[in-house]
Every structure is written in C-alpha cells, then in structure tokens.
Motif scaffolding. Structure first.
Motif, mmCIF file in Angstrom:
data_model
loop_
_atom_site.group_PDB
_atom_site.id
_atom_site.type_symbol
_atom_site.label_atom_id
_atom_site.label_comp_id
_atom_site.label_asym_id
_atom_site.label_seq_id
_atom_site.Cartn_x
_atom_site.Cartn_y
_atom_site.Cartn_z
ATOM 1 N N ALA A 43 36.131 -46.719 -11.719
ATOM 2 C CA ALA A 43 37.322 -46.313 -10.867
ATOM 3 C C ALA A 43 36.698 -45.042 -9.898
ATOM 4 O O ALA A 43 37.160 -44.945 -8.749
ATOM 5 N N THR A 44 35.693 -44.347 -10.386
ATOM 6 C CA THR A 44 35.328 -43.226 -9.419
ATOM 7 C C THR A 44 34.505 -43.800 -8.413
ATOM 8 O O THR A 44 34.405 -43.221 -7.329
ATOM 9 N N GLN A 88 34.995 -46.711 -7.086
ATOM 10 C CA GLN A 88 35.881 -47.173 -5.993
ATOM 11 C C GLN A 88 36.682 -46.284 -5.257
ATOM 12 O O GLN A 88 36.704 -46.209 -3.881
ATOM 13 N N ASP A 89 37.049 -45.234 -5.875
ATOM 14 C CA ASP A 89 38.007 -44.047 -5.213
ATOM 15 C C ASP A 89 38.016 -42.896 -6.236
ATOM 16 O O ASP A 89 38.894 -42.775 -7.103
ATOM 17 N N SER A 90 37.173 -41.743 -5.736
ATOM 18 C CA SER A 90 37.057 -40.688 -6.701
ATOM 19 C C SER A 90 38.720 -39.763 -6.815
ATOM 20 O O SER A 90 39.117 -39.527 -7.675
ATOM 21 N N ASP A 91 39.205 -39.794 -5.730
ATOM 22 C CA ASP A 91 40.439 -39.205 -5.549
ATOM 23 C C ASP A 91 41.647 -39.821 -6.363
ATOM 24 O O ASP A 91 42.179 -39.044 -6.982
ATOM 25 N N ALA A 92 41.741 -41.016 -6.078
ATOM 26 C CA ALA A 92 42.795 -41.867 -7.029
ATOM 27 C C ALA A 92 42.384 -41.870 -8.419
ATOM 28 O O ALA A 92 43.372 -41.628 -9.114
ATOM 29 N N ALA A 93 40.989 -42.043 -8.744
ATOM 30 C CA ALA A 93 40.524 -41.684 -10.145
ATOM 31 C C ALA A 93 41.154 -40.379 -10.824
ATOM 32 O O ALA A 93 41.502 -40.465 -11.788
ATOM 33 N N LEU A 97 43.693 -38.601 -9.715
ATOM 34 C CA LEU A 97 44.923 -38.628 -9.925
ATOM 35 C C LEU A 97 45.497 -39.209 -11.320
ATOM 36 O O LEU A 97 46.684 -38.915 -11.706
ATOM 37 N N MET A 98 44.689 -40.339 -11.431
ATOM 38 C CA MET A 98 45.021 -41.039 -12.760
ATOM 39 C C MET A 98 44.514 -40.371 -14.138
ATOM 40 O O MET A 98 44.745 -41.024 -15.175
#
Length: 279
Positions: free
Chosen positions: A159-160, A162-167, A169-170
C-alpha cells in the motif's frame, strides 16, 4: 542456479528499497559484504554452529539496515534525491573502509561442515555446500514472497508503494514501514553474502561487483517488480555461467551485461515492469 539464487536475493532486497522508499541504496554491496563477515565472525570467533551462524548473519543485516534507515534516511525524508544519494554513497564507503580496518585486506575462509566428497546423481556431481546454498536461497526467496504477499506487514508495504499518503490516511505507520522495508532489503543482501561467503572467500571489496550486479538485475527485471528481480537474478547468473563455459571465462561478467543491454534496447522498462498510471 546457486549463483542465481544469491543474485535473486540481492535483486529482491534492492527493488524493495527502491520501489517503496524511492531510495537508490548504494550501501547494498557493503551490506552483502557485512553478511559474509557476520557469517565468518559467528562461525569462527563466536564458535556458533554453521546452521546457526546463517540466521545470525541475516538478523545482523536486519539490525544494521534498520540502524541505517533510522540514523541516516529518516532525517532526510523529503530531501532531494541528490542529497540522499550522496549520503548513501558516503555510508557505503564508511562501511567498506570500516570492514577493511577491522579485518584487513587478506581474504578469509568460512569453514563448512559439509563433506568434501560431492553428491553424485547419475552423471551429475554437485558439492553438498552448493546444494545447501541453493536450497537456503530458494527458501529465503519463498519466505520473502510470503511475507510481502501474504502478511499484514506485506500489505502495508504494498500500500505504501502504491500511494504512501493514502496508506497513511488508512492508518498505516509509514515511518515504520520505511524502516521495516530497508531492514528487510538489507537482510536479504546480507543473506546473499552469508550464503556465498563459504562457497568462495570473504574480503572487504567483495560487495563492489555484487552491488553493480544488483542494480543490473533490478533494471533487467523492471523497477518495482519482485518477480522480475527474482527471474532477472537467474537470467544474469545463467548468462554469466554459460558465457564462461562456451565463450571464455575472461568475459564471464561481461556476458551478463551484454544480455542486459540487448534486453533494454528491446524493452527499456525491463522484462517484467508493472504498468503504471502517470499523471
């Protein structure tokens, strides 16, 4: 196949660090050397059993990788890539110079518990040590795959990537993931050194060519591809060995890089690069 297993470990470790952290790890060769010397220390100075010394070297590489990330890379998070590269080059030089200072330039041999007589299967003969190295490398590759693809830590790492910011936030602790990723990649590099150390000899500059080949493997397989790094390691090793056997041993290292140049001319992203959305 023995060499390919070690190359695959080097490639997986490097592509993990680059893919998730976007860090060009110039300490990878030094960590490979560190693993070999950790194996030497554990089996000679500490008197550990050969089969205990191997996990000791892997754990030592894990700890050193975590220390490098915490002390050098974490304060540079967000810095430009040039600064990070210079710091990692300096760290690699320090590690190699420290090894030379501590152990001297004379090559060391790691004692093996296996018999000198080879295992003979029909018309094929292979040393017990090389067979063990192949099985151990395959086991470590399988464990790395299971950890990355089947564990909660592996899902957080992907997940990091693919998108560290979205990860974040999750609820993913991205800072911990960076440390774990660098530590895992370092331990795989140390494992490769610990496995090949008893096959050959251990000396402070042994990681120089290994680092170059690790970068070549990652480029050959495709940046960010774990499967590509694994297959790229075996392709490079087979190209080297068949080139040495059927052309000349003097061109052994050159044969693999000729294959890489040919592949990149045909497919610049590497053989197994993942499709990415840009924008």
């Amino acid at each position: 196949m023995v060499l390919g297993g070690a190359y695959a470990l080097l490639g997986i470790g490097l592509t993990l660090i680059f893919g998730i952290m976007n860090v060009v790890n110039f300490t990878h060769g030094a960590l490979y050397t560190f693993g070999a010397y950790a194996m030497f220390i554990a089996s000679t100075a500490l008197g550990l059993n050969f089969f205990v010394a191997l996990p000791f070297a892997i754990v030592a590489g894990l700890a050193l990788g975590a220390a490098i990330e915490l002390t050098l890379l974490r304060p540079l998070r967000g810095a430009d890539i040039d600064t990070t590269m210079l710091v990692m080059i300096g760290a690699g030089i320090i590690l190699q110079s420290g090894t030379l200072w501590a152990f001297g330039g004379v090559a060391k041999a790691i004692p093996s518990p296996f018999p000198d007589a080879p295992l003979t299967l029909g018309s094929v003969s292979i040393s017990w040590l090389r067979l063990f190295v192949l099985v151990a490398a395959a086991t470590l590759i399988a464990v790395a795959y299971a950890l990355i693809n089947g564990s909660r830590l592996g899902r957080a790492m992907r997940a990091t990537f693919q998108d560290s910011d979205a990860a974040a936030l999750m609820g993913v602790n991205v800072r911990f993931i960076y440390t774990a990723t660098f530590a895992l990649g370092s331990s795989l590099s140390a494992a490769a050194g610990a496995l090949l150390g008893p096959v050959y000899v251990v000396f402070p500059q042994m990681g120089d060519l290994a680092a170059v080949k690790a970068f070549a493997i990652v480029i050959l397989g495709g940046l960010g591809s774990i499967s590509g790094a694994t297959l790229g390691g075996f392709i490079l090793a087979l190209a080297e060995e068949f080139g040495a056997g059927y052309v000349s041993s003097g061109y052994r290292d050159a044969m693999g890089f000729l294959i890489i140049i040919a592949v990149l001319l045909a497919k610049p992203t590497g053989l197994f690069a993942r499709a990415e959305r840009v924008g």
